[in-house]
Design a protein around this motif. Structure first.
Motif: not given
Length: 296
Positions: A96-97, A123-125
């Protein structure tokens, strides 16, 4: 040469040099000393060079062994970078980033920042590209990543910048090097006139050194290598003095594998900076990561 040496044998050879004996290297590898001796003997036959000096008191590296160990450290560092890159590719497929970082910042600061980001936003990958500072800037400008971290003294046009920390380059040598026992402080012009083991052009460490030496008569580098690990390995093998981030050599100096040489007359302090495309304010996880990195 019929076949390339395996990485485990090269690691064993490097450990003999770092730990001081074949027995200690064998214990570090979790194998019996006779097995370690056979592995080194096979490596000697494969390379056609005597690597160990075997005496009743133990086995240590020969002059040829020290040189091969320095080169082997570069190979092992490249293999580690390969695995880090493969892991980054795996993560980036669902990221996601997207972030790019120069090697020193990636090794010693980014893991802590990403750990806090994961704690705040589990939740951020994150997909992390580890490259030199010039490539970080290029990837940010191309829109391939949202946020980058660099360690060089200059930043291309088109990027917004925030300082997230400072770093100091230090001079290190092997314990057997004459500079390890010198009684006078090393001066900038003497360092500039000495063939050194340095990072490759395009890295922030190299650019900082080039700027610091700009007004001095400078020797051609002894070796130009693509990672901190490779530079450290060459310095530990006694190839030449090296100039690296204090973060990169802290544990090696503490354990005596390298000796820091006091330096005066040249400024090797640099800023570590976050960069992103000008006119595109960061939002979401990228803004959170920047806030974490920029916190005192």
């Amino acid at each position: 040469m019929s076949a390339l040496p395996d990485l485990d044998s090269l690691k064993l050879l490097v450990d003999v040099g770092e730990l001081g004996s074949l027995g200690r290297a064998a214990r570090a590898a979790g194998i019996a000393q006779p097995s370690a001796s056979k592995r080194i003997a096979l490596l000697e036959r494969r390379l056609g060079l005597p690597l160990l000096e075997r005496t009743p008191r133990g086995s240590t590296l020969t002059a040829e062994g020290k040189m091969v160990a320095g080169w082997a450290a570069q190979v092992l560092a490249a293999a580690q970078e390969l695995m880090r890159a493969v892991q980054a590719v795996r993560l980036s497929e669902a990221a996601h980033l997207r972030v790019a970082s120069s090697m020193t910042v990636a090794e010693y600061l980014v893991p802590r920042w990403l750990g806090e980001l994961q704690h705040r936003e589990p939740e951020v990958q994150v997909g992390l590209d580890v490259v030199n500072s010039a490539d970080v800037a290029a990837r940010v400008l191309a829109g391939e990543v949202e946020l980058g971290f660099v360690e060089g003294p200059t930043v291309p046009d088109g990027l917004d910048v925030r300082v997230v920390g400072t770093d100091r380059l230090v001079v290190v040598v092997a314990p057997a090097h004459p500079w390890a026992r010198r009684r006078t402080v090393l001066r900038g012009p003497e360092l500039a006139a000495t063939p050194l083991v340095v990072r490759e052009p395009g890295s922030g460490t190299r650019e900082t050194l080039d700027v610091a030496f700009a007004a001095m008569q400078r020797a051609t580098p002894r070796l130009e290598l693509g990672s901190n690990s490779a530079v450290k390995g060459a310095a530990q093998a006694g190839v030449a003095p090296a100039v690296l981030s204090g973060h990169a050599v802290e544990s090696d100096v503490a354990t005596g594998r390298l000796v820091e040489v006091p330096l005066t007359g040249v400024n090797l302090v640099r800023s570590l900076r976050a960069v992103w495309r000008r006119g595109r304010p960061l939002t979401g996880p990228a803004a959170t990561l920047l806030a974490i990195a920029g916190r005192p």
